[in-house]
Write a protein that holds these residues in place. Structure first.
Motif, short mmCIF file in Angstrom:
data_model
loop_
_atom_site.label_atom_id
_atom_site.label_comp_id
_atom_site.label_asym_id
_atom_site.label_seq_id
_atom_site.Cartn_x
_atom_site.Cartn_y
_atom_site.Cartn_z
N PRO A 1 0.28 24.83 12.11
CA PRO A 1 -0.91 25.66 11.88
C PRO A 1 -0.66 26.93 11.09
CG PRO A 1 -0.21 25.76 14.18
CD PRO A 1 0.61 24.70 13.54
N VAL A 2 0.60 27.40 11.00
CA VAL A 2 0.90 28.68 10.33
C VAL A 2 1.90 28.50 9.19
CG1 VAL A 2 1.87 30.98 10.64
CG2 VAL A 2 0.40 30.01 12.41
N HIS A 3 3.01 27.84 9.48
CA HIS A 3 4.09 27.72 8.49
C HIS A 3 3.83 26.55 7.54
CE1 HIS A 3 6.17 30.61 10.94
NE2 HIS A 3 6.12 29.80 11.99
N PRO A 4 4.35 26.62 6.30
CA PRO A 4 4.09 25.55 5.32
C PRO A 4 5.00 24.34 5.52
CG PRO A 4 5.39 27.27 4.30
CD PRO A 4 5.10 27.74 5.69
N ILE A 5 4.95 23.74 6.69
CA ILE A 5 5.78 22.57 6.97
C ILE A 5 4.94 21.48 7.63
CG2 ILE A 5 7.91 23.91 7.22
CD1 ILE A 5 7.63 23.54 10.26
#
Length: 637
Positions: free
Chosen positions: A609-613
């Motif tokens: 939900p937050v990090h680009p993974i």
């Protein structure tokens, strides 16, 4: 007078002490502990659910407390006080001058009275003189009383009559003492014998017989006695070592994470800082950078059946393990991993049946709903230190008769009770509500397919139910939800109608594996199927807006949390596909092989939900995290 001794000024409240009492020494040892502090305060521990003795007590004792009231000179009240004091000083000399004039008149009158009295006899003159002097003294005293009193003088400081010396001493260490004693030697005895192999064999046989007899005695004991003995031993061990182990475990966890951070430092640096500069020369294409790989020894033969990120802790995600091979069903597991420790899961939950789906509660992130292959649903509470679910359905409480394919939490109801929905192959969509520590079920809708009646025994008409495989609830309209089925249809349903559908979409030729509403565009949803296609729909239109053929069965699809046009899909040939409709409406920006083995298949994908993974799971229980390159995560204008 030189003969008299030195007189000490005594305070009015001073004790009368003898010379011996004055010379007596009093030694006081001061410690930092408060002797009046209670030693037996007990408080209730909500963590351990029992009353525990408080170790750390406050030793502070307040003997004197005074609230001061200081007024700045520059303030209004300070100016008023200074003016008041100056006016009082000016009035004081005027009053003293008036008093002195009155005193002078009284002295003149006394003088004239004295001269008249001298004309009489000497005896009378002497008496009159003495009387006049007495009267003069009395009147002077009266005049003195009429004068304004002078300000009182400061009391004289009395000398200390005690010999007080402040002195600190340290206690001496007791000198070590040695005490020796001599004992009589233990009587010894000489024994000799010849030992053969048969003697050794007989000794071993006797020992084995004793062990077998002790085992038989234990088996003959009643089970209740054994459990009570175990509980006593365990409770004693927990009381003795529980607190110390919990303190050590927290420190050990921090140390373990630090070691892992050092071990996988290159991956952590890539996760935080690496940006693929080669994207500038690829045009619109992007890449996926492999990061950590999560695996656990006990899940090697299980497939990843569900992935869900925790809504509060963005580094924590749950993975469900089961089997899609319905001829090889066994136990299941739920593992919770964190990006801070890729080597070992944070939580491990085992189950008798395979786990098919799971979901975190957004309002209560410690609650996790799980659906099983045997039709049960359960709620795990991560705050409780137990491997068993806090609540679980049963045959009496309306469990499903077929595997539960998906569970979804909903907002708390009017009574603030947590509730979630489940969909199963038995055609029922059930609402489960947590009321007074038990799961209460209510059938929301039954997927009865139109025109699918079977001829039963004795001419009975049996209506077959559609097999639900996936569903999703609208992000804004609470009552609206979509259900995908095994025959490829998608039903648009409402919580208000239990026997009627709002709409039916002829979506796919095979089972609908995943269905998901777009988090930004309220009319759009996406679906994927084993018929190799991913389709994007507007729920007001019967035909799909976009259709993508990925040349292999699609296991899962997910919208990105940062853009309304980006989604990812995984196929059974081990590839991950990332699309961005804003850049290219016809083909994927990235198609990358994630799993190298041909026998291995990717089953699920989820965006962080937050990090680009993204994290993907395969049929061998492995979880692989991948970082999206800059071209794959462009924010729309």
């Amino acid at each position: 007078d030189g003969s008299t001794g030195r007189a000490f000024a005594r305070s009015p409240d001073q004790l009368e002490l003898t010379e011996a009492e004055l010379k007596q020494e009093f030694t006081r040892t001061l410690t930092a502990d408060n002797p009046c502090a209670p030693r037996n305060i007990v408080r209730y521990s909500f963590k351990e659910r029992e009353y525990k003795l408080v170790d750390c007590l406050d030793q502070t004792a307040i003997h004197f407390s005074l609230n001061g009231n200081m007024i700045p000179k520059d303030s209004d009240e300070g100016r008023r006080q200074s003016i008041r004091s100056s006016t009082e000083e000016e009035k004081a000399p005027v009053e003293t001058s008036a008093v002195t004039s009155e005193e002078a008149e009284i002295e003149d009158a006394e003088h004239t009275g004295d001269t008249e009295a001298t004309g009489e006899g000497e005896a009378e003159g002497e008496a009159a003189g003495k009387a006049a002097e007495g009267a003069q003294a009395a009147e002077a005293a009266e005049v003195a009383e009429t004068e304004e009193p002078h300000p009182p003088k400061a009391p004289k400081k009395l000398a200390n009559q005690f010999n007080f010396i402040e002195r600190a001493t340290a206690t001496r260490h007791n000198p070590p003492r040695e005490k020796e004693c001599q004992l009589e030697p233990i009587p010894s005895m000489i024994f000799s014998a010849n030992v053969t192999q048969w003697d050794i064999y007989d000794a071993y046989v006797e020992e084995l017989e004793k062990i077998e007899k002790s085992k038989e005695k234990e088996k003959s004991k009643p089970q209740a006695v054994k459990t009570e003995e175990k509980k006593r031993v365990l409770s004693h061990v927990e009381v003795q070592y529980g607190d110390s182990i919990t303190k050590i475990s927290k420190a050990a966890k921090i140390a373990e994470r630090m070691v892992n951070l050092n071990t996988f430092d290159d991956i952590a640096q890539d996760f935080k800082y690496f940006e693929d500069a080669s994207d500038e020369f690829r045009g619109q294409q992007g890449t996926l950078l492999p990061l950590w790989k999560f695996q656990y020894d006990k899940t090697k033969k299980l497939a990843v059946t569900a992935i869900s990120w925790n809504p509060k802790y963005t580094d924590l995600f749950a993975v469900g393990y089961g089997s899609y091979d319905f001829m090889k069903q066994g136990q299941g597991m739920v593992l919770l991993y964190t990006l801070k420790n890729p080597t070992f899961p944070e939580y491990v939950f085992c189950s008798e049946s395979g786990v098919m789906c799971l979901d975190f509660n957004s309002e209560h992130p410690h609650l996790m709903a799980v659906g099983f292959y045997d039709g049960n649903v359960a709620i795990y509470n991560l705050r409780k230190a137990t491997s068993q679910p806090s609540y679980k359905s049963s045959a009496k409480s309306g469990r499903h008769t077929e595997p539960v394919w998906q569970v979804k939490w909903q907002k708390d109801d009017m009574d603030n009770n947590s509730n979630f929905f489940s969909v199963s192959s038995d055609g029922r969509i059930v609402s489960w509500t947590l009321v007074k520590n038990e799961l209460v079920h209510m059938d929301v809708i039954k997927l009865s397919a139109e025109g699918t009646t079977m001829q039963g025994p004795e001419g009975l008409q049996l209506q077959t139910l559609g097999c639900g495989t996936s569903f999703d609830f609208h992000k804004k309209i609470d009552y609206l939800f979509l259900v995908g089925t095994e025959d490829g249809k998608i039903y648009k349903c409402s919580k208000c109608y239990s026997s009627q559908f709002l709409d039916v979409f002829e979506a796919h030729d095979m089972a609908v594996d995943t269905i998901s509403w777009n988090p930004y565009h309220l009319k759009v949803f996406i679906s994927c199927s084993s018929d190799w296609t991913v389709k994007i729909w507007d729920h007001t239109i019967k035909t799909p807006m976009f259709v993508y053929d990925l040349s292999c069965a699609v296991g899962d699809v997910a919208w990105s949390p940062y853009s309304s046009t980006v989604f990812a899909a995984v196929t059974t040939d081990g590839k991950a596909h990332v699309f961005d409709l804003n850049i290219n409406k016809y083909e994927a920006l990235c198609t990358q092989l994630v799993v190298t083995s041909k026998k291995n298949k990717i089953t699920h994908v989820q965006f962080n939900p937050v990090h680009p993974i993204i994290v993907v799971g395969d049929e061998r229980g492995h979880i692989i995290s991948l970082k999206l390159s800059p071209n794959l995560r462009k924010m729309p204008k």
